[in-house]
Design a protein around this motif. Structure first.
Motif, mmCIF file in Angstrom:
data_model
loop_
_atom_site.group_PDB
_atom_site.id
_atom_site.type_symbol
_atom_site.label_atom_id
_atom_site.label_comp_id
_atom_site.label_asym_id
_atom_site.label_seq_id
_atom_site.Cartn_x
_atom_site.Cartn_y
_atom_site.Cartn_z
ATOM 1 N N SER A 176 -8.100 -11.632 -10.213
ATOM 2 C CA SER A 176 -9.222 -12.573 -10.254
ATOM 3 C C SER A 176 -8.685 -14.003 -10.345
ATOM 4 C CB SER A 176 -10.110 -12.300 -11.459
ATOM 5 O OG SER A 176 -9.446 -12.737 -12.651
ATOM 6 N N LYS A 215 -13.466 -3.922 -25.789
ATOM 7 C CA LYS A 215 -13.074 -3.961 -24.376
ATOM 8 C C LYS A 215 -12.885 -5.421 -23.932
ATOM 9 C CE LYS A 215 -15.204 -2.677 -19.996
ATOM 10 N NZ LYS A 215 -16.613 -2.571 -19.553
ATOM 11 N N HIS A 216 -13.797 -6.268 -24.338
ATOM 12 C CA HIS A 216 -13.738 -7.683 -23.972
ATOM 13 C C HIS A 216 -13.659 -8.543 -25.230
ATOM 14 C CE1 HIS A 216 -15.925 -6.809 -19.882
ATOM 15 N NE2 HIS A 216 -14.678 -6.404 -19.889
ATOM 16 N N GLU A 276 -22.557 -5.210 -24.286
ATOM 17 C CA GLU A 276 -21.670 -6.287 -23.853
ATOM 18 C C GLU A 276 -21.447 -7.312 -24.954
ATOM 19 O OE1 GLU A 276 -20.045 -6.216 -21.075
ATOM 20 O OE2 GLU A 276 -21.101 -4.452 -20.312
ATOM 21 N N GLY A 323 -18.591 -7.962 -15.483
ATOM 22 C CA GLY A 323 -17.221 -8.310 -15.104
ATOM 23 C C GLY A 323 -17.095 -9.762 -14.707
ATOM 24 N N ARG A 324 -18.105 -10.252 -14.035
ATOM 25 C CA ARG A 324 -18.113 -11.649 -13.600
ATOM 26 C C ARG A 324 -18.087 -12.593 -14.806
ATOM 27 N NH1 ARG A 324 -22.741 -13.943 -11.915
ATOM 28 N NH2 ARG A 324 -23.716 -11.886 -11.794
ATOM 29 N N PRO A 383 -15.184 -9.902 -10.086
ATOM 30 C CA PRO A 383 -15.984 -8.695 -9.896
ATOM 31 C C PRO A 383 -17.394 -9.046 -9.424
ATOM 32 C CG PRO A 383 -14.942 -8.735 -12.078
ATOM 33 C CD PRO A 383 -14.784 -10.092 -11.491
ATOM 34 N N GLY A 431 -7.039 -4.046 -21.605
ATOM 35 C CA GLY A 431 -7.560 -3.750 -20.265
ATOM 36 C C GLY A 431 -6.784 -2.643 -19.585
ATOM 37 N N GLY A 442 -8.630 -8.712 -15.681
ATOM 38 C CA GLY A 442 -9.873 -7.966 -15.520
ATOM 39 C C GLY A 442 -9.646 -6.480 -15.330
ATOM 40 N N TRP A 467 -17.069 -11.826 -17.812
ATOM 41 C CA TRP A 467 -15.808 -11.629 -18.537
ATOM 42 C C TRP A 467 -14.711 -12.506 -17.943
ATOM 43 C CZ3 TRP A 467 -13.035 -10.987 -22.477
ATOM 44 C CH2 TRP A 467 -11.758 -10.406 -22.469
ATOM 45 N N ILE A 468 -14.602 -12.525 -16.620
ATOM 46 C CA ILE A 468 -13.586 -13.363 -15.964
ATOM 47 C C ILE A 468 -13.858 -14.841 -16.238
ATOM 48 C CG2 ILE A 468 -12.634 -14.067 -13.713
ATOM 49 C CD1 ILE A 468 -11.752 -11.252 -14.783
#
Lengths: 244, 244
Positions: free
Chosen positions: A169, B55-56, B69, A94-95, A89, A158, A164, A97-98
């Protein structure tokens, strides 16, 4: 830019996680250490770059040459490639998280390697066989289910087809390879564990079906599992016969 | 923003690498799992966040709550904090270089942990003592010098006071803690290894002398090494007596 990947030429190893991202993004790249075959030309080029004379010397392969930059550490290379080739992302949350997921995959990979070298990487597997059997069985029984359950939870929470969410990803490509490697090395343990993680198995299939990945997997560029990270020693797989 | 750090309350562990970055950047932060002491209130808050309902969801501590976050994986948290608190270069090449070094430090940390748990994290050290002695001695003899030499090379090539050159980064704070941990766990091996790595030792001193770090190290917030990653078992340190 034509990337140059540097990794040990005879095993998928950690280089494979980078290779999958390069293959999926479709750009041509050089796999330098494999060039020149038995002449060793490619290997010599790799060892030269590891000599510590570069501005940013790598500790170990894999590393990627991108223009003048040398980038090492598998997850770090993927961080770099992900941002450039739509494999992560754009937004920071998001970045990260990946990347977090990739680092968790890296932990699983390191533990998988440790099963056949629990005492020392300077010894062969044969020199630490009894210890490896203990380490392998503990990994197969406790850690494989724990890691797979975690990724199943991530996919469930998710709610999308990928780790993601809706978009693929580099962590998805890596999870595909982790599942492949674990299936090769620990077939009995994986057969048990995957019964409880259908989303992980479905993700593996979804990645394998991506046209560029499917073409790559059918090509000679994809190296078979052998004596790298993922090794199949039946003594390490499962819980001493109970699962047979 | 007031960060919330979540980590096991009784050991420095991997949380310490995050703590050092938070302390050095000077902002107040909560160390949640340590709050409430023996009431367990802080620990319950941590376990709730690990329940997989976020969520994460994190796979394991440490993780950092930053607003809404949740960010996990030590190196990933440092990537986030480094960008915000002057602990990493702004330009991409420098940012990736510091992250690469951090991931190499993380590899050394994982190997150090593995020495006292070579067979399984589900067993105690006492249940794998002979294997731990073998793993510890191999690490002390082969891996400690290899990692230290690498960072010495980086400092030599970079030509500055810090791993990234002229400016301090989170990787420097982490290397400080790695040296501290290895000195505690492997005093004999470190005494030998550091003779050849004066720049690494000088970096350790430079970080210890930073006013905020010095104040932190003298405070009760700094936990002593005990039974976390870095443990002192003489049998694991050195090469079986030859170095005495």
């Amino acid at each position: 830019m034509r990337y140059e990947l540097y990794y040990w030429p005879s095993i998928p190893g950690r280089g494979e996680f980078v290779r999958l991202a390069l293959e999926d993004s479709g750009g041509p790249y050089r796999d330098v250490a494999r060039e020149g075959g038995s002449s060793g030309r490619g290997m010599r080029a790799m060892m030269r770059l590891m000599g510590g004379f570069e501005k940013h010397p790598p500790f170990a392969p894999p590393f990627l040459k991108a223009g003048k930059e040398i980038i090492a550490q598998t997850a770090n290379i993927l961080l770099y490639l992900g941002a450039r080739h739509g494999l992560a992302p754009k937004a920071e949350a998001g970045r990260l998280w990946i990347h977090q997921l990739q680092l968790t995959i890296a932990d699983a990979v390191a533990e998988a390697h440790n099963t056949h070298h629990p005492i020392s990487v300077a010894l062969t597997y044969e020199e630490q066989k009894p210890e490896a059997a203990g380490a392998g069985q503990a990994f197969a029984r406790g850690r494989i289910p724990k890691f797979l359950d975690y990724f199943e939870t991530v996919l469930t929470r998710g709610g999308g087809h990928y780790l993601g969410g809706a978009r693929v990803s580099y962590a998805d490509l890596s999870l595909f390879h982790l599942v492949e490697g674990l299936r090769f090395a620990f077939p009995r343990a994986m057969q048990r564990a995957e019964k409880k993680t259908p989303r992980v198995s479905a993700l593996r299939d979804r990645i394998a079906a991506r046209p560029r990945i499917a073409a790559y997997l059918a090509s000679p560029r994809r190296l078979p599992f052998d004596d790298g990270i993922f090794r199949h020693y039946p003594a390490l797989d499962g819980d001493g016969g109970k699962a047979r």
